[in-house]
Scaffold this motif. Sequence first.
Motif, PDB file in Angstrom:
ATOM      1  N   VAL A  46       0.514  -1.474   0.016  1.00  0.00           N
ATOM      2  CA  VAL A  46      -0.133   0.127  -0.057  1.00  0.00           C
ATOM      3  C   VAL A  46       0.839   1.331  -0.247  1.00  0.00           C
ATOM      4  CG1 VAL A  46      -1.293   1.442   1.424  1.00  0.00           C
ATOM      5  CG2 VAL A  46      -2.002  -0.761   0.939  1.00  0.00           C
ATOM      6  N   HIS A  47       0.727   2.109  -1.059  1.00  0.00           N
ATOM      7  CA  HIS A  47       1.020   3.385  -1.482  1.00  0.00           C
ATOM      8  C   HIS A  47       0.252   4.254  -0.143  1.00  0.00           C
ATOM      9  CE1 HIS A  47       1.751   7.399  -3.029  1.00  0.00           C
ATOM     10  NE2 HIS A  47       3.406   7.194  -2.169  1.00  0.00           N
ATOM     11  N   ILE A  48       0.946   5.632   0.967  1.00  0.00           N
ATOM     12  CA  ILE A  48       0.477   6.207   0.935  1.00  0.00           C
ATOM     13  C   ILE A  48       0.490   7.412   1.300  1.00  0.00           C
ATOM     14  CG2 ILE A  48       0.918   5.310   3.965  1.00  0.00           C
ATOM     15  CD1 ILE A  48      -2.469   5.713   4.460  1.00  0.00           C
ATOM     16  N   PHE A  49       0.025   8.302   1.387  1.00  0.00           N
ATOM     17  CA  PHE A  49       0.576   9.656   1.353  1.00  0.00           C
ATOM     18  C   PHE A  49       0.714  10.478   3.114  1.00  0.00           C
ATOM     19  CE2 PHE A  49      -4.040  10.332   1.549  1.00  0.00           C
ATOM     20  CZ  PHE A  49      -4.408  11.971   2.787  1.00  0.00           C
ATOM     21  N   VAL A  76       4.671  -0.821   3.435  1.00  0.00           N
ATOM     22  CA  VAL A  76       3.652  -0.030   3.672  1.00  0.00           C
ATOM     23  C   VAL A  76       4.375   1.229   2.640  1.00  0.00           C
ATOM     24  CG1 VAL A  76       3.003   1.837   4.888  1.00  0.00           C
ATOM     25  CG2 VAL A  76       2.397   0.559   5.380  1.00  0.00           C
ATOM     26  N   ALA A  77       4.291   1.851   1.718  1.00  0.00           N
ATOM     27  CA  ALA A  77       5.356   3.348   1.003  1.00  0.00           C
ATOM     28  C   ALA A  77       4.901   4.390   1.329  1.00  0.00           C
ATOM     29  CB  ALA A  77       5.535   2.409  -0.760  1.00  0.00           C
ATOM     30  N   ALA A  78       6.018   4.869   1.491  1.00  0.00           N
ATOM     31  CA  ALA A  78       5.146   6.535   1.243  1.00  0.00           C
ATOM     32  C   ALA A  78       5.972   7.263   0.051  1.00  0.00           C
ATOM     33  CB  ALA A  78       5.710   7.153   2.476  1.00  0.00           C
ATOM     34  N   PRO A  79       6.071   8.580  -0.044  1.00  0.00           N
ATOM     35  CA  PRO A  79       6.349   9.317  -1.180  1.00  0.00           C
ATOM     36  C   PRO A  79       7.427  10.271  -1.352  1.00  0.00           C
ATOM     37  CG  PRO A  79       4.892  10.390  -1.381  1.00  0.00           C
ATOM     38  CD  PRO A  79       4.234   9.031  -0.258  1.00  0.00           C
ATOM     39  N   PHE A  80       8.464  10.143  -1.714  1.00  0.00           N
ATOM     40  CA  PHE A  80       9.285  11.587  -1.649  1.00  0.00           C
ATOM     41  C   PHE A  80       9.632  12.196  -3.411  1.00  0.00           C
ATOM     42  CE2 PHE A  80      13.616  12.537  -2.466  1.00  0.00           C
ATOM     43  CZ  PHE A  80      14.497  12.809  -1.462  1.00  0.00           C
ATOM     44  N   VAL A 124      -2.504  -0.941  -3.324  1.00  0.00           N
ATOM     45  CA  VAL A 124      -3.580   0.026  -3.458  1.00  0.00           C
ATOM     46  C   VAL A 124      -2.165   1.044  -3.123  1.00  0.00           C
ATOM     47  CG1 VAL A 124      -5.294   0.914  -1.855  1.00  0.00           C
ATOM     48  CG2 VAL A 124      -4.584  -2.004  -2.739  1.00  0.00           C
ATOM     49  N   VAL A 125      -2.831   2.332  -3.495  1.00  0.00           N
ATOM     50  CA  VAL A 125      -2.255   4.208  -3.591  1.00  0.00           C
ATOM     51  C   VAL A 125      -3.897   4.570  -3.195  1.00  0.00           C
ATOM     52  CG1 VAL A 125      -1.501   5.870  -4.576  1.00  0.00           C
ATOM     53  CG2 VAL A 125      -1.271   4.150  -5.915  1.00  0.00           C
ATOM     54  N   TRP A 158      -5.144  -0.698  -7.180  1.00  0.00           N
ATOM     55  CA  TRP A 158      -6.417   0.206  -6.480  1.00  0.00           C
ATOM     56  C   TRP A 158      -5.953   1.613  -5.737  1.00  0.00           C
ATOM     57  CZ3 TRP A 158     -11.917  -0.436  -5.811  1.00  0.00           C
ATOM     58  CH2 TRP A 158     -11.948  -2.615  -5.963  1.00  0.00           C
ATOM     59  N   LYS A 159      -6.919   2.622  -6.115  1.00  0.00           N
ATOM     60  CA  LYS A 159      -7.083   3.539  -6.422  1.00  0.00           C
ATOM     61  C   LYS A 159      -7.753   4.468  -5.788  1.00  0.00           C
ATOM     62  CE  LYS A 159      -6.485   4.285 -11.564  1.00  0.00           C
ATOM     63  NZ  LYS A 159      -6.025   2.960 -11.291  1.00  0.00           N
ATOM     64  N   ILE A 160      -7.434   4.737  -4.062  1.00  0.00           N
ATOM     65  CA  ILE A 160      -8.884   4.774  -3.117  1.00  0.00           C
ATOM     66  C   ILE A 160      -8.073   6.303  -2.533  1.00  0.00           C
ATOM     67  CG2 ILE A 160      -9.880   4.177  -1.136  1.00  0.00           C
ATOM     68  CD1 ILE A 160      -8.228   1.739  -2.012  1.00  0.00           C
ATOM     69  N   GLY A 161      -8.842   7.213  -2.150  1.00  0.00           N
ATOM     70  CA  GLY A 161      -9.300   8.813  -2.067  1.00  0.00           C
ATOM     71  C   GLY A 161      -9.980   8.297  -0.065  1.00  0.00           C
TER      72      GLY A 161
END
Length: 193
Positions: A46-49, A76-80, A124-125, A158-161
């Motif tokens: 899962v990528h999560i901001f 879990v991944a987070a953005p840079f 999942v994003v 999956w793109k989830i807001g």
Amino acid sequence: MMTKSALRRTYLNKRKNLDPGSIQQLTQAISANLTRFLRNKSFTTVHIFLTQARNSEVDTLKIIDALRDAFSNLRVAAPFVVPGTRDMLHFSISPGSKFIPNAWQIPEPDPAAELQVLPEEIDVVIIPMLAFDKQGFRVGYGGGFYDHFLPHCRPETWKIGLSFFGPVDKIADLDNFDVPMNACITPDGIFQW
């Protein structure tokens, strides 16, 4: 119908009027709905901001904790954000990860300390947003980072807001770069497209 810029102003103001206690209660409800939504899905990464506190966002650290409790072996991944670009790299984070604030005071993983995750590895994003419409399109902060990143993910990702508020009828000025979500989770329920 409202434009993206009008929706940004409106929803930034609506969020800034939420007190910290309300944000935590709403985050808890979103977290429960997200966990319920993902319960029967097959995913590993899962990528999560990460939350930008000054914009009264959903507390994603609480969301991450809830997902780790609910799903074993979750990565879990987070953005840079690559400075000076619209590109993002993605790094695994763990409960012991240290974060470094970027130019916008958004916490980011330390690229020197964490393992990189490629977009095609993400199942999942979880996408930051200010508002969304009944067709599954979102209004972000206007930087285009996620619209640039999402096409690099697999089509089945999956793109989830996550939103404190329900949808508007329609965003007036969508363009070809807008990527629709598969779902949006609110405190009151789940919207899926």
